[in-house]
Scaffold this motif. Sequence first.
Motif, PDB file in Angstrom:
ATOM      1  N   LEU A   1       0.829  -1.211   0.000  1.00 50.99           N
ATOM      2  CA  LEU A   1       0.000   0.000   0.000  1.00 50.99           C
ATOM      3  C   LEU A   1       0.865   1.263   0.000  1.00 50.99           C
ATOM      4  N   LYS A   2       1.984   1.190   0.729  1.00 50.65           N
ATOM      5  CA  LYS A   2       2.891   2.343   0.734  1.00 50.65           C
ATOM      6  C   LYS A   2       3.469   2.574  -0.650  1.00 50.65           C
ATOM      7  N   ILE A   3       3.855   1.503  -1.322  1.00 51.11           N
ATOM      8  CA  ILE A   3       4.416   1.609  -2.671  1.00 51.11           C
ATOM      9  C   ILE A   3       3.354   2.166  -3.628  1.00 51.11           C
ATOM     10  N   ALA A   4       2.136   1.660  -3.513  1.00 57.64           N
ATOM     11  CA  ALA A   4       1.051   2.142  -4.378  1.00 57.64           C
ATOM     12  C   ALA A   4       0.798   3.628  -4.118  1.00 57.64           C
ATOM     13  N   ALA A   5       0.802   4.026  -2.851  1.00 59.26           N
ATOM     14  CA  ALA A   5       0.579   5.429  -2.516  1.00 59.26           C
ATOM     15  C   ALA A   5       1.718   6.307  -3.056  1.00 59.26           C
ATOM     16  N   MET A   6       2.953   5.812  -2.982  1.00 61.36           N
ATOM     17  CA  MET A   6       4.085   6.585  -3.506  1.00 61.36           C
ATOM     18  C   MET A   6       3.977   6.741  -5.017  1.00 61.36           C
ATOM     19  N   ILE A   7       3.590   5.656  -5.694  1.00 57.57           N
ATOM     20  CA  ILE A   7       3.436   5.729  -7.153  1.00 57.57           C
ATOM     21  C   ILE A   7       2.348   6.733  -7.513  1.00 57.57           C
ATOM     22  N   MET A   8       1.241   6.687  -6.807  1.00 57.79           N
ATOM     23  CA  MET A   8       0.159   7.644  -7.069  1.00 57.79           C
ATOM     24  C   MET A   8       0.635   9.080  -6.803  1.00 57.79           C
ATOM     25  N   GLY A   9       1.398   9.259  -5.748  1.00 50.44           N
ATOM     26  CA  GLY A   9       1.930  10.591  -5.451  1.00 50.44           C
ATOM     27  C   GLY A   9       2.854  11.099  -6.546  1.00 50.44           C
ATOM     28  N   VAL A  10       3.737  10.212  -7.028  1.00 45.61           N
ATOM     29  CA  VAL A  10       4.661  10.594  -8.102  1.00 45.61           C
ATOM     30  C   VAL A  10       3.885  10.935  -9.363  1.00 45.61           C
ATOM     31  N   LEU A  11       2.881  10.140  -9.698  1.00 48.45           N
ATOM     32  CA  LEU A  11       2.059  10.417 -10.881  1.00 48.45           C
ATOM     33  C   LEU A  11       1.336  11.756 -10.750  1.00 48.45           C
ATOM     34  N   MET A  12       0.806  12.017  -9.578  1.00 45.41           N
ATOM     35  CA  MET A  12       0.097  13.271  -9.361  1.00 45.41           C
ATOM     36  C   MET A  12       1.053  14.458  -9.472  1.00 45.41           C
ATOM     37  N   LEU A  13       2.214  14.364  -8.872  1.00 48.92           N
ATOM     38  CA  LEU A  13       3.198  15.440  -8.968  1.00 48.92           C
ATOM     39  C   LEU A  13       3.672  15.634 -10.403  1.00 48.92           C
ATOM     40  N   SER A  14       3.831  14.535 -11.138  1.00 52.57           N
ATOM     41  CA  SER A  14       4.227  14.634 -12.545  1.00 52.57           C
ATOM     42  C   SER A  14       3.151  15.355 -13.350  1.00 52.57           C
TER      43      SER A  14
END
Length: 188
Positions: A58-71
Amino acid sequence: MESNDKLEELLHQMYAQESLHDDDINTSDIIDEEWTKFEAEHFRSERSDVRGKRIPFLKIAAMIMGVLMLSGIAYATIYIISSNSQKAQEEQTMATANSQLSTLNSQLAEQDSTQHKPIVYENAKLEVILDDIATFHQVEPVYKKEETKHIRLYFTWDKKQDLDNIIDTFNKFERIHITRYDKILIVE
């Protein structure tokens, strides 16, 4: 599961031997109590391991979503900035082109007004007047007599007139006669 069965059997044997020595102890309560301890140590730790494995996912998924959102935000910001700078550059180019166009128009208007103003010659030699007219109309004057070049005139030349009308005007003078042959003016 086999280890659980073996453990349970071992516990039964152990308590069975104790119960032979002590008749007041209830073996089923002890077995249940021991089984609960064993289950708490082994099965609950496995459950927490499963939960522990889910948490990093879940942490990895949340980090990926965060990176996508920031991108996405970064891309949108760059797009907005570049489109604004393009608009500003286009506006600046249009302003420059408009100013150059207005300058060119004013120069053309000034040039047009000076081109169509009549030129006034006061006491000028015929040679000077005809040289200007010949240059403008791309013809060459040829004088039959040298003294004809030195005749002095007061003449107003309108550049809007065609060459034949100008020749007719000169021919009205008594001492001048001009004949045109293609690109040559013969002055007598």
